[in-house]
Design a protein around this motif. Structure first.
Motif: not given
Length: 792
Positions: A154-170
């Protein structure tokens, strides 16, 4: 309480009030002042504060301004993606040991700056314990160290985007970021408003710990719009989302057709059962319910389910424990209006209230409230508003308690209270949720894999299984082709009818054969009665006529599959393995007939077709041998207690097959699905359906239960629409057109379906002994549940 001489320990215990923390925010204020309380972007290892950008103001629990956060524009996105691509090259070039050292060093920095991290997260109402972040860093640093050893193909995907909503915990944000980094990806974070300051601070600390510039970038702004803009950049290889369902649905629909996979974890706002059986320690259960339901900030909403035999005892203890509880702060006036409307609606339906005091006339405060005697269909149960409300329902038997717990459309978590270990384990296995806490609640650890069940997402977080969303098989190309979304009319997609069959005067030496499809264990015509002409390889004659299946055929197949799947899942792995061995033996017995159908359909020579049959027999044998593999584990966790990770079947899986290797691809996907306990509704290749329809004879001769395997031929787009719009289907594996992938991404959001999409049908791995293909298929056939059993 501090400063009081008249209050005793007994008084404080009876009131259950929270004591003063005594914590200040001086360190956080100093960090914010160093940034002039105007937080910019974090790109290429440094803070940027571009001019002429719109801003959003973050307020604390009292409504006071904390800081301003800028809204990134297209230019900032381009700069961030370019930086991430450069960062990926440098980060992936490092050895596993070097990447692990960076994460461990960051864990040390968290300990050094823990006061600042705590205060910043508290100010922005995204509280998170530094100890939990340190545990995340230590756990994923070990996986960074062992990636090449334990995941060699297995190899890494590359550039990954992580999105969280305004009320999401850290914590939910870092549960996505750290495994992505550990596997060698670069990450672009699009945080919600409340998590933006903490995300920027942690990005700064990671860079100071030695993370190369560009590996972690933070772009702030509107979550859905900015997240879709970043996802539309062809350099971005994957998008993962965590937060509330509304933003997750909007992000899926906005990014549909961009050619990027989107996984969703709606961890905020889910309705979760808190089940108290008669065999529970009632005092501990009531204390746990109050702590879970009425603490200052919570991401999920609890529904209290109590066995009737102990209902009066539980209600009496609730009244005692809640006496003197303080009012809870609400985020906004709109939330207070929602809470008041929910209370009034419940009372109109006959519910009674338990409150420490009456609600204040004005302000963002509301008392802790238990709504006794609500109905399972009440809005405060199915979609509870944010606030200190705890609906209470009763049940008679243990089985009814589990059924009541499964009533919620969400499948995030459940808490069960009982001193009977047998009951605890049976209930934990029967609840359709990702996490089960026995005599506890809200316990988490990154070593425990948890999948989204029902409407709680499409991906697995935690454990080794949670790493696969950030990896791809080294031997395979990306499953989706990057492109701009097509101008697609979703209401009309798949509505085109099949071409009519009219008699011709052409003389044929051999009349075309009429095939039947396979639904509910029986060969049958389509509900419409229509057929589709299948052309011979030379394109000059009709080879066969196949049923033209549609929505009603899918409905019948799913009904049959959903009835048989629970019983098939409960069979032991050895029983499922024997059925697969029997299926392989039956395919071997019809080897010549299957080879002839492949040759006649595809134009391959008989020798080539026979080789595909031989590979198919071997593939079924592989899946039979794997039935006993991956049966879960008991991960070692730092807290006192025993934790179990349990693999489970997805349920009913819809499979749209490719044109390439029509038999081998069928048995590869079919074998994986039923080996894990799933039932399947399969759509053969529209171009080459004959081998799949011939394979029905093999299934009929096997000992597989009727309805477990269903094969429906017809127009691919029309059947894809039928699969996408059936709520019982839990997952769809699709090989087809980019438009079909776009339709599925846009449509499969209510409830969420796990999607495994391929916008190009050619895959050279079907005929190769590729371990990664089998692992990838096995992974997509499984969902995971974690069970936590504490000890003294």
């Amino acid at each position: 309480m501090a400063g009081s001489t008249s209050r005793t320990v007994h008084d404080i215990f009876q009131s259950m009030e929270y004591g003063p923390t005594g914590a200040s925010a001086a360190t956080a204020q100093a960090w914010l002042e160093s940034r002039s309380r105007a937080l910019g972007l974090f790109v290429d290892g440094r803070f940027l504060l571009p001019a002429d950008r719109q801003t959003r103001t973050l307020t604390d629990a009292k409504g006071d301004s904390v800081c301003s956060v800028i809204c990134a524009v297209e230019q900032d996105v381009s700069q961030g993606v370019t930086s991430a691509a450069s960062g990926f090259r440098s980060w992936s070039a490092l050895s596993c040991h070097q990447r692990a050292k960076v994460l461990l060093k960051w864990a040390g920095a968290l300990g050094q700056y823990s006061q600042c991290v705590v205060e910043v997260s508290d100010l922005s109402q995204a509280s998170c314990s530094p100890a939990s972040l340190v545990r995340l860093a230590q756990y994923y640093s070990s996986w960074a160290q062992l990636r090449d050893t334990l995941l060699p193909q297995w190899s890494p995907l590359g550039v990954v985007e992580v999105v969280v909503s305004d009320d999401c915990p850290l914590y939910s944000l870092m549960l996505k970021v750290l495994p992505a980094l550990a596997m060698g990806n670069s990450v672009i974070v699009v945080p919600g408003l409340s998590t933006a300051p903490s995300a920027l601070l942690l990005a700064q600390l990671l860079t100071e710990a030695g993370l190369p510039a560009g590996v972690l970038n933070v772009l702030t702004g509107s979550v859905v719009n900015l997240g879709a803009t970043v996802a539309g950049n062809p350099t971005v290889n994957s998008v993962t989302y965590s937060g509330n369902k509304q933003d997750g649905v909007a992000l899926c629909k906005t990014t549909a057709g961009a050619g990027v996979a989107v996984s969703v974890s709606p961890v905020v706002g889910a309705s979760c059962p808190f089940i108290i059986f008669e065999s529970a320690d009632i005092d501990s259960a009531v204390d746990g319910a109050i702590e879970a339901a009425f603490k200052k900030r919570k991401e999920i909403q609890w529904v209290l389910c109590v066995q009737e035999s102990v209902l009066d005892s539980v209600v009496a203890r609730l009244k005692l424990r809640m006496a003197g509880l303080k009012c809870v702060a609400l985020p906004s006036e709109a939330d207070r209006s929602l809470v008041e409307a929910a209370v009034q609606g419940a009372q109109q339906q006959g519910a009674t209230l338990i409150q420490a005091c009456g609600p204040p006339a004005t302000g963002l405060q509301y008392p802790a409230t238990v709504l006794c005697g609500v109905a399972p269909s009440s809005p405060c149960v199915t979609s509870p508003p944010p606030g200190p409300l705890l609906p209470l329902m009763s049940f008679r038997s243990n089985t009814e308690g589990v059924t009541l717990g499964n009533h919620s459309p969400h499948g995030h978590a459940a808490s069960i209270w009982t001193e009977d270990l047998t009951l605890a384990l049976e209930a934990a296995k029967s609840l359709s949720v990702g996490s089960v806490w026995v005599n506890s609640h809200s316990v988490c650890d990154p070593s425990l894999p948890t999948s989204g069940h029902k409407d709680s997402g499409t991906c697995t977080d935690g454990g080794q299984e949670g790493l696969y969303q950030f990896l791809q098989p080294s031997s395979s190309p990306p499953s989706l082709t990057r492109s701009s979304p097509a101008s697609l009319d979703y209401d009309k997609f798949g509505s085109a009818g099949s071409p009519a069959i009219v008699p011709t005067a052409r003389c044929v030496c051999v009349a075309p054969k009429f095939y039947q499809q396979f639904v509910g264990g029986k060969s049958c015509k389509s509900e419409s009665g229509g057929s589709v002409a299948v052309q011979a390889p030379d394109g000059t004659s009709v080879l066969a006529y196949c049923p033209d299946g549609g929505r009603k055929d899918v409905r019948n197949a799913v009904e049959a599959a959903s009835k048989v799947q629970p019983g098939w899942m409960k069979k032991g792995p050895s029983a499922r393995a024997q059925s697969l061995y029997s299926l392989a033996k039956g395919l071997e017995a019809k080897r010549q007939e299957m080879a002839a159908s492949i040759s006649a359909q595809t134009g391959l020579s008989l020798d080539e077709a026979d080789q595909e049959v031989e590979l198919s027999v071997g593939r079924l044998t592989d899946w039979a041998a794997r039935c006993a593999q991956g049966q879960g584990s008991a991960p070692a966790v730092p807290q006192a207690g025993t934790a179990l990770s349990l693999p489970q079947a997805m349920g009913v899986v819809g499979v749209v097959l490719p044109d390439n290797k029509p038999l081998l691809s069928l048995v590869t996907l079919l074998g994986a699905a039923i080996a894990k306990g799933n039932a399947v509704v399969m759509v053969p290749s529209q171009r080459y359906p004959v081998p799949a329809l011939t394979f029905i004879q093999v299934v009929q001769a096997s000992d597989l239960p009727a309805g477990l395997v269903n094969i429906i031929s017809g127009a691919r787009d029309q059947l894809t629409v039928a699969l996408a719009n059936h709520n019982v289907i839990k997952a769809i594996w699709y090989w087809g057109s980019p438009e079909g992938c776009q339709y599925l991404q846009h449509t499969c959001t209510g409830p969420f379906k796990a999607l495994w999409l391929h916008s190009h049908e050619e895959d050279a791995r079907w005929a190769q002994p590729s371990t990664s293909l089998l692992e990838e298929t096995w992974h997509n056939a499984t969902q995971w549940k974690s069970v936590w059993i504490p000890t003294a």
